[in-house]
Design a protein around this motif. Structure first.
Motif, PDB file in Angstrom:
ATOM      1  N   ARG A  45      -4.221  -1.611   1.637  1.00 11.55           N
ATOM      2  CA  ARG A  45      -4.115  -1.187   3.032  1.00 11.55           C
ATOM      3  C   ARG A  45      -5.282  -0.246   3.364  1.00 11.55           C
ATOM      4  N   PRO A  46      -6.446  -0.820   3.602  1.00  9.84           N
ATOM      5  CA  PRO A  46      -7.628   0.017   3.850  1.00  9.84           C
ATOM      6  C   PRO A  46      -7.604   0.775   5.173  1.00  9.84           C
ATOM      7  N   ASP A  47      -6.625   0.479   6.028  1.00  6.69           N
ATOM      8  CA  ASP A  47      -6.543   1.178   7.315  1.00  6.69           C
ATOM      9  C   ASP A  47      -5.569   2.345   7.277  1.00  6.69           C
ATOM     10  N   GLY A  93       0.799  -1.213   0.000  1.00  9.21           N
ATOM     11  CA  GLY A  93       0.000   0.000   0.000  1.00  9.21           C
ATOM     12  C   GLY A  93       0.829   1.257   0.000  1.00  9.21           C
ATOM     13  N   MET A  94       1.938   1.272   0.748  1.00  9.75           N
ATOM     14  CA  MET A  94       2.723   2.489   0.873  1.00  9.75           C
ATOM     15  C   MET A  94       3.355   2.896  -0.447  1.00  9.75           C
ATOM     16  N   ALA A 122      -3.715   4.957  -8.469  1.00 10.21           N
ATOM     17  CA  ALA A 122      -2.702   4.576  -7.486  1.00 10.21           C
ATOM     18  C   ALA A 122      -3.272   4.601  -6.073  1.00 10.21           C
ATOM     19  N   PHE A 123      -4.054   5.632  -5.754  1.00 13.65           N
ATOM     20  CA  PHE A 123      -4.655   5.690  -4.418  1.00 13.65           C
ATOM     21  C   PHE A 123      -5.632   4.524  -4.206  1.00 13.65           C
ATOM     22  N   ARG A 124      -6.400   4.205  -5.233  1.00  7.03           N
ATOM     23  CA  ARG A 124      -7.332   3.082  -5.106  1.00  7.03           C
ATOM     24  C   ARG A 124      -6.572   1.788  -4.817  1.00  7.03           C
ATOM     25  N   GLN A 125      -5.472   1.582  -5.561  1.00 10.27           N
ATOM     26  CA  GLN A 125      -4.675   0.388  -5.340  1.00 10.27           C
ATOM     27  C   GLN A 125      -4.082   0.383  -3.927  1.00 10.27           C
TER      28      GLN A 125
END
Length: 417
Positions: free
Chosen positions: A118-120, A88-89, A110-113
């Motif tokens: 990492r939804p948290d 996620g990072m 990119a943000f969606r991926q």
């Protein structure tokens, strides 16, 4: 927001391993010390030695971004993902730099991926909200900020972002949607000062008699760095209007003067010629830090205004309040405290935003969080505090969303006993 550094990843092969790792660690040390220019060529050399170091590609991207080389930074983050850093990072860093480069569609992907992995990650929800706000998708942006606040309930920046985007949504015609989201904001964060005040204003609910101190402090601490520039863009005139009023009405000098709600000190230069002693008071430490750099005040105090005035009976000859009472709905306590702090013959000069008499209310809080006041109410409050109104001018204070904001520029006096 600076990209996050990651540990070395990817293949470590043969004789090239030790030099590549050593160079990458040297670069990390320089980057940690804020020396992106020194770190960048070391990252490049490490990647020449071993191009499979995914973490080094990511950290190289951070250095390139810090140097303003946005396209190269995006390529570095993509290389990090290609070499196995499917985290996620890494996608978050890519989305952040693509947003900065105004490659909006790619940034959103990119943000969606990032959030799928990492939804948290509160920062990713917040920064995707920033991207959606850039694109004018205000309702979706608000949802992103709300998700960020679910994860970090006390995050001041995200609360500020949510309040700002709800204001934009309301101003662009989404009144009902903005009100519904504001009510959810107030429900979920009842103790937060922005949610209480701005949320009430946008939801059309009953506001407090004055803006909460924590709201004012938080708002201006966040706003301090860009305050003067933003007000210049709005053609903000309250300090100059009060300066003109004093030039016509005040013939004394050697006065004890209070700049109430002094902010960054925009009134200081015009007040200094009248002052034997010039004191500034404000709730925001950030604003006071800016005021201090002007070198014009004898004293600066962080304090709530009514309490500050009440504790100093008969201390001042002149109190000036430029766009301070727009954070009060009910003015009685503020005017009574100002009278108490003035010596006989002392004067209070101030501005308020003018409420159209057709509204029928004495005061009203607008969606931006400031109160406007009816002239008749202000006159009555001045008289009720035992002050004599010497002058009331009508003039433009600034522009808001391209429209003029009209105000009252007033001078009142504590008449000698």
């Amino acid at each position: 927001m600076a990209g996050s550094r990651l540990s070395l990843r990817g293949g470590l092969r043969g004789a090239a391993v030790a030099p590549a790792v050593r160079l990458s660690r040297q670069a990390d040390a320089l980057a940690s010390a804020g020396d992106a220019a020194g770190a960048e060529p070391l990252y490049a050399r490490a990647l020449e030695a071993d191009p499979t170091l995914a973490g080094t590609h990511n950290n190289h991207g951070n250095a390139l971004r810090a140097l303003g080389r946005l396209q190269e930074a995006a390529a570095a983050y993509r290389a990090a993902v290609a070499h196995g850093l499917h985290e996620g990072m890494a996608h978050y860093n890519l989305g952040s730099v693509l947003r900065q480069a105004e490659r909006h569609g790619e940034a959103d992907d990119a943000f969606r991926q990032s959030l799928a992995l990492r939804p948290d990650h509160a920062e990713a929800w917040n920064n995707r909200g920033n991207l959606l706000r850039d694109l004018g998708r205000f309702g979706e942006a608000a949802t992103g900020y709300r998700r960020a606040l679910t994860l970090r309930p006390d995050w001041a920046d995200a609360h500020d972002n949510l309040g700002a985007v709800l204001y934009l949504l309301h101003e662009q015609g989404g009144v009902e949607e903005a009100a519904a989201l504001a009510r959810l904001w107030r429900r979920d964060h009842p103790a937060n000062p922005l949610a209480r005040h701005i949320g009430a204003a946008i939801a059309g609910e009953e506001a407090d008699a004055r803006a909460p101190d924590d709201y004012v402090r938080q708002t201006f601490d966040l706003f301090a760095e860009e305050f003067d520039r933003k007000l210049a863009e709005l053609d903000y005139r309250a300090p100059s209007l009060l300066a003109g009023l004093l030039a016509e009405e005040e013939r004394r000098s050697g006065l004890d003067v209070l700049d109430a709600g002094c902010g960054t000190g925009l009134c200081a230069a015009s007040l200094r010629p009248y002052a034997r002693r010039l004191v500034g008071v404000d709730l925001s430490d950030g604003m006071l830090d800016r005021a201090r750099t002007r070198g014009l005040y004898d004293e600066l105090q962080a304090a709530e205004l009514v309490g500050f005035l009440t504790e100093r009976p008969g201390v001042f000859d002149l109190v000036i309040a430029a766009d301070v009472f727009c954070y009060f709905g009910v003015l009685d306590d503020a005017f009574a405290a100002a009278r108490a702090a003035l010596r006989p013959g002392g004067r209070l000069a101030f501005t308020v935003e003018e409420l159209d008499p057709a509204d029928g209310r004495p005061h009203r809080v607008a969606t931006h969080g400031r109160y406007a006041h009816a002239e008749a109410y202000v006159r009555a409050a001045v008289a009720g505090a035992g002050l004599s109104l010497r002058r009331c001018d009508h003039d433009r204070l600034r522009y808001e969303s391209g429209e003029p904001v009209m105000g009252l520029v007033m001078l009142a006096e504590r008449t000698p006993a």
